[in-house]
Design a protein around this motif. Structure first.
Motif, PDB file in Angstrom:
ATOM      1  N   GLU A   1      41.544  32.579  53.231  1.00 49.33           N
ATOM      2  CA  GLU A   1      42.831  32.028  53.645  1.00 49.33           C
ATOM      3  C   GLU A   1      43.335  32.667  54.916  1.00 49.33           C
ATOM      4  N   LEU A   2      42.860  33.891  55.224  1.00 48.89           N
ATOM      5  CA  LEU A   2      43.231  34.564  56.467  1.00 48.89           C
ATOM      6  C   LEU A   2      41.947  35.012  57.138  1.00 48.89           C
ATOM      7  N   ALA A   3      41.408  34.186  58.031  1.00 50.20           N
ATOM      8  CA  ALA A   3      40.184  34.515  58.746  1.00 50.20           C
ATOM      9  C   ALA A   3      40.540  35.449  59.900  1.00 50.20           C
ATOM     10  N   ALA A   4      40.756  36.730  59.562  1.00 49.53           N
ATOM     11  CA  ALA A   4      41.192  37.708  60.569  1.00 49.53           C
ATOM     12  C   ALA A   4      40.114  37.885  61.624  1.00 49.53           C
ATOM     13  N   GLY A   5      40.571  38.045  62.867  1.00 49.22           N
ATOM     14  CA  GLY A   5      39.620  38.157  63.963  1.00 49.22           C
ATOM     15  C   GLY A   5      38.789  39.420  63.916  1.00 49.22           C
ATOM     16  N   ASP A   6      39.311  40.499  63.292  1.00 50.97           N
ATOM     17  CA  ASP A   6      38.580  41.755  63.261  1.00 50.97           C
ATOM     18  C   ASP A   6      37.786  41.925  61.975  1.00 50.97           C
ATOM     19  N   SER A   7      37.719  40.914  61.136  1.00 52.89           N
ATOM     20  CA  SER A   7      37.006  41.012  59.867  1.00 52.89           C
ATOM     21  C   SER A   7      35.590  40.491  60.039  1.00 52.89           C
ATOM     22  N   ASP A   8      34.620  41.240  59.497  1.00 57.18           N
ATOM     23  CA  ASP A   8      33.226  40.810  59.549  1.00 57.18           C
ATOM     24  C   ASP A   8      32.754  40.234  58.229  1.00 57.18           C
ATOM     25  N   GLY A   9      33.657  40.092  57.260  1.00 55.82           N
ATOM     26  CA  GLY A   9      33.290  39.515  55.980  1.00 55.82           C
ATOM     27  C   GLY A   9      32.788  40.505  54.958  1.00 55.82           C
ATOM     28  N   TRP A  10      32.777  41.804  55.281  1.00 54.40           N
ATOM     29  CA  TRP A  10      32.306  42.843  54.367  1.00 54.40           C
ATOM     30  C   TRP A  10      33.499  43.605  53.816  1.00 54.40           C
ATOM     31  N   PHE A  11      33.493  43.840  52.502  1.00 60.30           N
ATOM     32  CA  PHE A  11      34.586  44.559  51.854  1.00 60.30           C
ATOM     33  C   PHE A  11      34.011  45.443  50.746  1.00 60.30           C
ATOM     34  N   ALA A  12      34.586  46.632  50.617  1.00 56.62           N
ATOM     35  CA  ALA A  12      34.279  47.509  49.489  1.00 56.62           C
ATOM     36  C   ALA A  12      35.369  47.336  48.437  1.00 56.62           C
ATOM     37  N   VAL A  13      34.961  47.253  47.182  1.00 60.45           N
ATOM     38  CA  VAL A  13      35.888  46.983  46.083  1.00 60.45           C
ATOM     39  C   VAL A  13      35.771  48.121  45.067  1.00 60.45           C
ATOM     40  N   VAL A  14      36.911  48.711  44.724  1.00 55.59           N
ATOM     41  CA  VAL A  14      36.982  49.769  43.713  1.00 55.59           C
ATOM     42  C   VAL A  14      37.787  49.216  42.541  1.00 55.59           C
ATOM     43  N   VAL A  15      37.185  49.204  41.350  1.00 57.17           N
ATOM     44  CA  VAL A  15      37.780  48.585  40.169  1.00 57.17           C
ATOM     45  C   VAL A  15      38.223  49.668  39.195  1.00 57.17           C
ATOM     46  N   ALA A  16      39.361  49.456  38.551  1.00 60.76           N
ATOM     47  CA  ALA A  16      39.823  50.365  37.503  1.00 60.76           C
ATOM     48  C   ALA A  16      39.086  50.079  36.204  1.00 60.76           C
ATOM     49  N   ASN A  17      39.088  51.041  35.310  1.00 58.99           N
ATOM     50  CA  ASN A  17      38.383  50.879  34.027  1.00 58.99           C
ATOM     51  C   ASN A  17      39.351  50.743  32.865  1.00 58.99           C
ATOM     52  N   ARG A  18      40.574  50.303  33.166  1.00 56.74           N
ATOM     53  CA  ARG A  18      41.596  50.224  32.123  1.00 56.74           C
ATOM     54  C   ARG A  18      42.426  48.965  32.344  1.00 56.74           C
ATOM     55  N   LEU A  19      42.723  48.249  31.252  1.00 54.80           N
ATOM     56  CA  LEU A  19      43.543  47.047  31.339  1.00 54.80           C
ATOM     57  C   LEU A  19      45.010  47.417  31.189  1.00 54.80           C
ATOM     58  N   PRO A  20      45.897  46.746  31.936  1.00 59.11           N
ATOM     59  CA  PRO A  20      47.337  47.003  31.744  1.00 59.11           C
ATOM     60  C   PRO A  20      47.768  46.587  30.343  1.00 59.11           C
ATOM     61  N   ARG A  21      48.767  47.267  29.848  1.00 60.00           N
ATOM     62  CA  ARG A  21      49.330  46.933  28.536  1.00 60.00           C
ATOM     63  C   ARG A  21      50.494  45.975  28.721  1.00 60.00           C
ATOM     64  N   PRO A  22      50.555  44.886  27.955  1.00 62.20           N
ATOM     65  CA  PRO A  22      51.640  43.914  28.139  1.00 62.20           C
ATOM     66  C   PRO A  22      53.007  44.568  27.964  1.00 62.20           C
ATOM     67  N   GLY A  23      53.936  44.151  28.806  1.00 64.05           N
ATOM     68  CA  GLY A  23      55.303  44.635  28.707  1.00 64.05           C
ATOM     69  C   GLY A  23      55.537  45.999  29.311  1.00 64.05           C
ATOM     70  N   THR A  24      54.640  46.486  30.159  1.00 67.22           N
ATOM     71  CA  THR A  24      54.795  47.810  30.756  1.00 67.22           C
ATOM     72  C   THR A  24      54.715  47.710  32.273  1.00 67.22           C
ATOM     73  N   THR A  25      55.189  48.753  32.926  1.00 65.60           N
ATOM     74  CA  THR A  25      55.043  48.908  34.362  1.00 65.60           C
ATOM     75  C   THR A  25      53.885  49.863  34.617  1.00 65.60           C
ATOM     76  N   SER A  26      52.907  49.415  35.378  1.00 68.59           N
ATOM     77  CA  SER A  26      51.699  50.202  35.619  1.00 68.59           C
ATOM     78  C   SER A  26      51.667  50.702  37.053  1.00 68.59           C
ATOM     79  N   VAL A  27      51.020  51.843  37.232  1.00 67.04           N
ATOM     80  CA  VAL A  27      50.838  52.446  38.550  1.00 67.04           C
ATOM     81  C   VAL A  27      49.336  52.573  38.787  1.00 67.04           C
ATOM     82  N   ALA A  28      48.832  51.876  39.789  1.00 63.23           N
ATOM     83  CA  ALA A  28      47.420  51.963  40.161  1.00 63.23           C
ATOM     84  C   ALA A  28      47.278  53.019  41.248  1.00 63.23           C
ATOM     85  N   CYS A  29      46.430  54.006  41.018  1.00 65.21           N
ATOM     86  CA  CYS A  29      46.290  55.150  41.913  1.00 65.21           C
ATOM     87  C   CYS A  29      44.839  55.247  42.384  1.00 65.21           C
TER      88      CYS A  29
END
Length: 571
Positions: free
Chosen positions: A182-210
């Protein structure tokens, strides 16, 4: 590396890891050369050392490195079925530093998810107050470093911290087609590193991703997944054997239990007569009476500092409302409202899906309009009148209702507001505007030089203009063409830049609209650059002009050189 051809639109390529050729650190480059004379090597070898640093984020992550995060920052929604993850704009970033030298392929960062009451965010803390002393030593004891930190209980950290193997499985690289975003940025080469958490949020809470740094933190990252906890009281994973004698003397020395534990123990005073036979059940009071741990016997009450800190690279919050997923919304949709007369608490919905609304126009007059959302009972044709530049362009009279329809105008305004809230889009728009302004300025200067300058300047000055422009043009071309090429064998760099487009007579003639190619050659002095200059003997220095005038031999050489250049037509 495998084929890096961009994937087709609608697809992506996944990579386990892309490690940089050189991790961040200090390096020494030694260049050696061996000289030979008549095939015989000399006893001397030419060697030269060069030192350089490979830099990378370490104790803070610039916001420009973060391409996005899921869930979005400060978002509200049903996120309890999706693992949070952060997308980094540089594909090698998670592997540019080392978590543990024994596992060089493990990423040095991890995304940990905490509930808001499980962690404390500390801003601008000294690094030596964030990491243990042994880790501070492994990091090189950098002085004066301030960093953000997250502080959590050891028990919570023990539960959510991935093992060395899991850290690698939670990090990967994606390659996407830049035209499929949706945003074909001019400085983007199409490569991205993705870091995933190993925990699901609990419904009805405020979560902090660090997003935290794990560089050198082998004290908190287990080499293998944690085993099942043993039965009985434990301290930091070691079984604590205690007889809980009531007559224990807490004045006995309480020993440091070593770096492998989750905290340190301190003597808090005597318990004799104060506690009697009672056993304190406070969760932070781990020991009452005599105990044994690893062969060391001690007594008294010990207090555990059950907190840990990690270097915080990036963080964001979001709220999980626990409901409102797309299937839930669709199942709760009252389709019977369409085409029915309004009842108590229900709006009027026409059989076309339109609702009557009152629009307060910019002229200050209220008018009745129709609006409908994207969910309609009939199939619609795609609007072919776009793209639009303002919401008013999308206002029209609906053939179904015969009244003004603001559905497309409302959609345009919602999209504009969403785009304005995207920080990256704002940066790209500003960059596009700046580039357009620079291009327009260059066109204006060229138009001025071509059309108006000949009428504004006298003919003599126009004839001298190429001679004045030549030094500026040549200096700029030389600096730009030979930038970052290092030392070369040609000290004057004539061979290196001979094929540069800015020194091509044909291109210069076309760009400057010169009458002939010969004029471009004279402007560039191309014949001088390609000619060979013979070495001459350095003339002696004279104290006065009269002494130089008496140098008959030197005057004769000067006359000869002038005559030779005249014969060649150079002067």
């Amino acid at each position: 590396m495998a084929d890096t051809t961009p994937p087709p639109i609608g697809s992506m390529y996944l990579w386990d890891a892309i490690e940089p050729p050189l991790p961040a650190g200090q390096y020494k480059l030694t260049a050696t050369a061996e000289a030979r004379f008549d095939g015989t090597p000399t006893t001397e070898q030419l060697a030269r050392d060069r030192f350089f640093n490979v830099d990378a984020p370490r104790f803070a992550l610039p916001p420009s490195e973060v391409a996005g995060m899921v869930p979005p920052r400060n978002a509200h929604g049903p996120f309890h079925l999706s693992l949070p993850h952060v997308v980094l704009g540089r594909r090698t970033l998670p592997w540019e530093r080392v978590l543990d030298p024994a596992h060089p392929a493990a990423p040095w960062m991890a995304l940990l998810l905490f509930e808001e009451d499980e962690c404390t965010i500390l801003d601008q803390q000294p690094l030596e107050d964030v990491v243990p002393p042994e880790v501070f030593t492994r990091l090189g004891r950098p002085a004066g470093v301030l960093c953000d930190a997250v502080e959590v209980d050891h028990d919570v950290l023990h539960d959510v911290m991935p093992s060395m193997e899991e850290v690698s499985l939670l990090t990967h690289v994606r390659q996407v087609n830049v035209d499929d975003r949706e945003l074909a940025a001019g400085d983007s080469d199409g490569w991205f590193a993705v870091v995933v958490a190993n925990r699901l949020p609990r419904p009805g809470t405020t979560s902090v991703a660090c997003l935290v740094s794990l560089e050198g933190r082998t004290d908190v990252v287990p080499a293998t997944p944690p085993p099942v906890a043993p039965a009985g009281p434990t301290v930091g994973g070691d079984v604590f054997e205690s007889s809980f004698f009531a007559d224990a003397d807490a004045s006995d020395a309480v020993r440091d239990l070593g770096p492998g534990l989750l905290g340190t123990f301190r003597d808090v005073g005597s318990t004799r007569g104060a506690l009697g036979d009672a056993v304190v059940m406070d969760p932070k009071v781990e020991i009452v009476g005599h105990g044994r741990l690893g062969g060391d016997v001690f007594g008294g009450i010990a207090w555990v500092e059950n907190r840990a800190r990690l270097v915080l690279l990036h963080r964001w919050k979001f709220d999980d409302d626990g409901s409102g997923t797309f299937p839930e919304l669709m199942q709760a949709l009252d389709v019977g409202m369409i085409g029915t007369v309004a009842t108590s608490g229900q709006p009027v919905v026409a059989d076309t899906g339109h609702m009557p609304l009152t629009l307060h126009g910019r002229a200050g007059v209220d008018e009745a309009v129709w609006y409908r959302g994207p969910l309609v009972p009939d199939q619609l044709s795609r609007d072919t009148l776009g793209p639009y530049h303002s919401a008013d362009q999308a206002r029209r009279v609906s053939p179904e209702t015969g009244a003004e329809d603001v559905s497309y105008a409302a959609a345009f305004e919602v999209g504009r507001l969403l785009a304005a809230a995207d920080q990256r889009l704002g940066v790209e728009l500003m960059r596009w505007r700046r580039g357009a302004y620079h291009a327009g300025a260059r066109c204006d200067v060229l138009r001025l030089v071509t059309n108006r300058l000949p009428a504004m300047l006298p003919a003599a000055l126009l004839d001298a203009l190429p001679q004045a422009v030549l030094p500026v043009l040549a200096a700029g071309v030389l600096d730009r063409v030979t930038q970052n090429v290092g030392p070369v064998a040609d000290p004057y760099r004539t061979e290196l830049i001979a094929g540069a487009p800015g020194l091509d007579p044909d291109l210069v003639q076309a760009a400057w609209r010169l009458p002939s190619r010969a004029d471009a050659v004279r402007l560039l002095n191309a014949d001088v650059m390609s000619s060979t200059v013979d070495a001459v003997e350095t003339a002696p220095l004279f104290a006065s002009f009269e002494e130089a005038a008496r140098d008959a031999e030197g005057i004769a050489r000067l006359d000869g050189a002038r005559t030779a250049r005249t014969d060649r037509g150079e002067i």
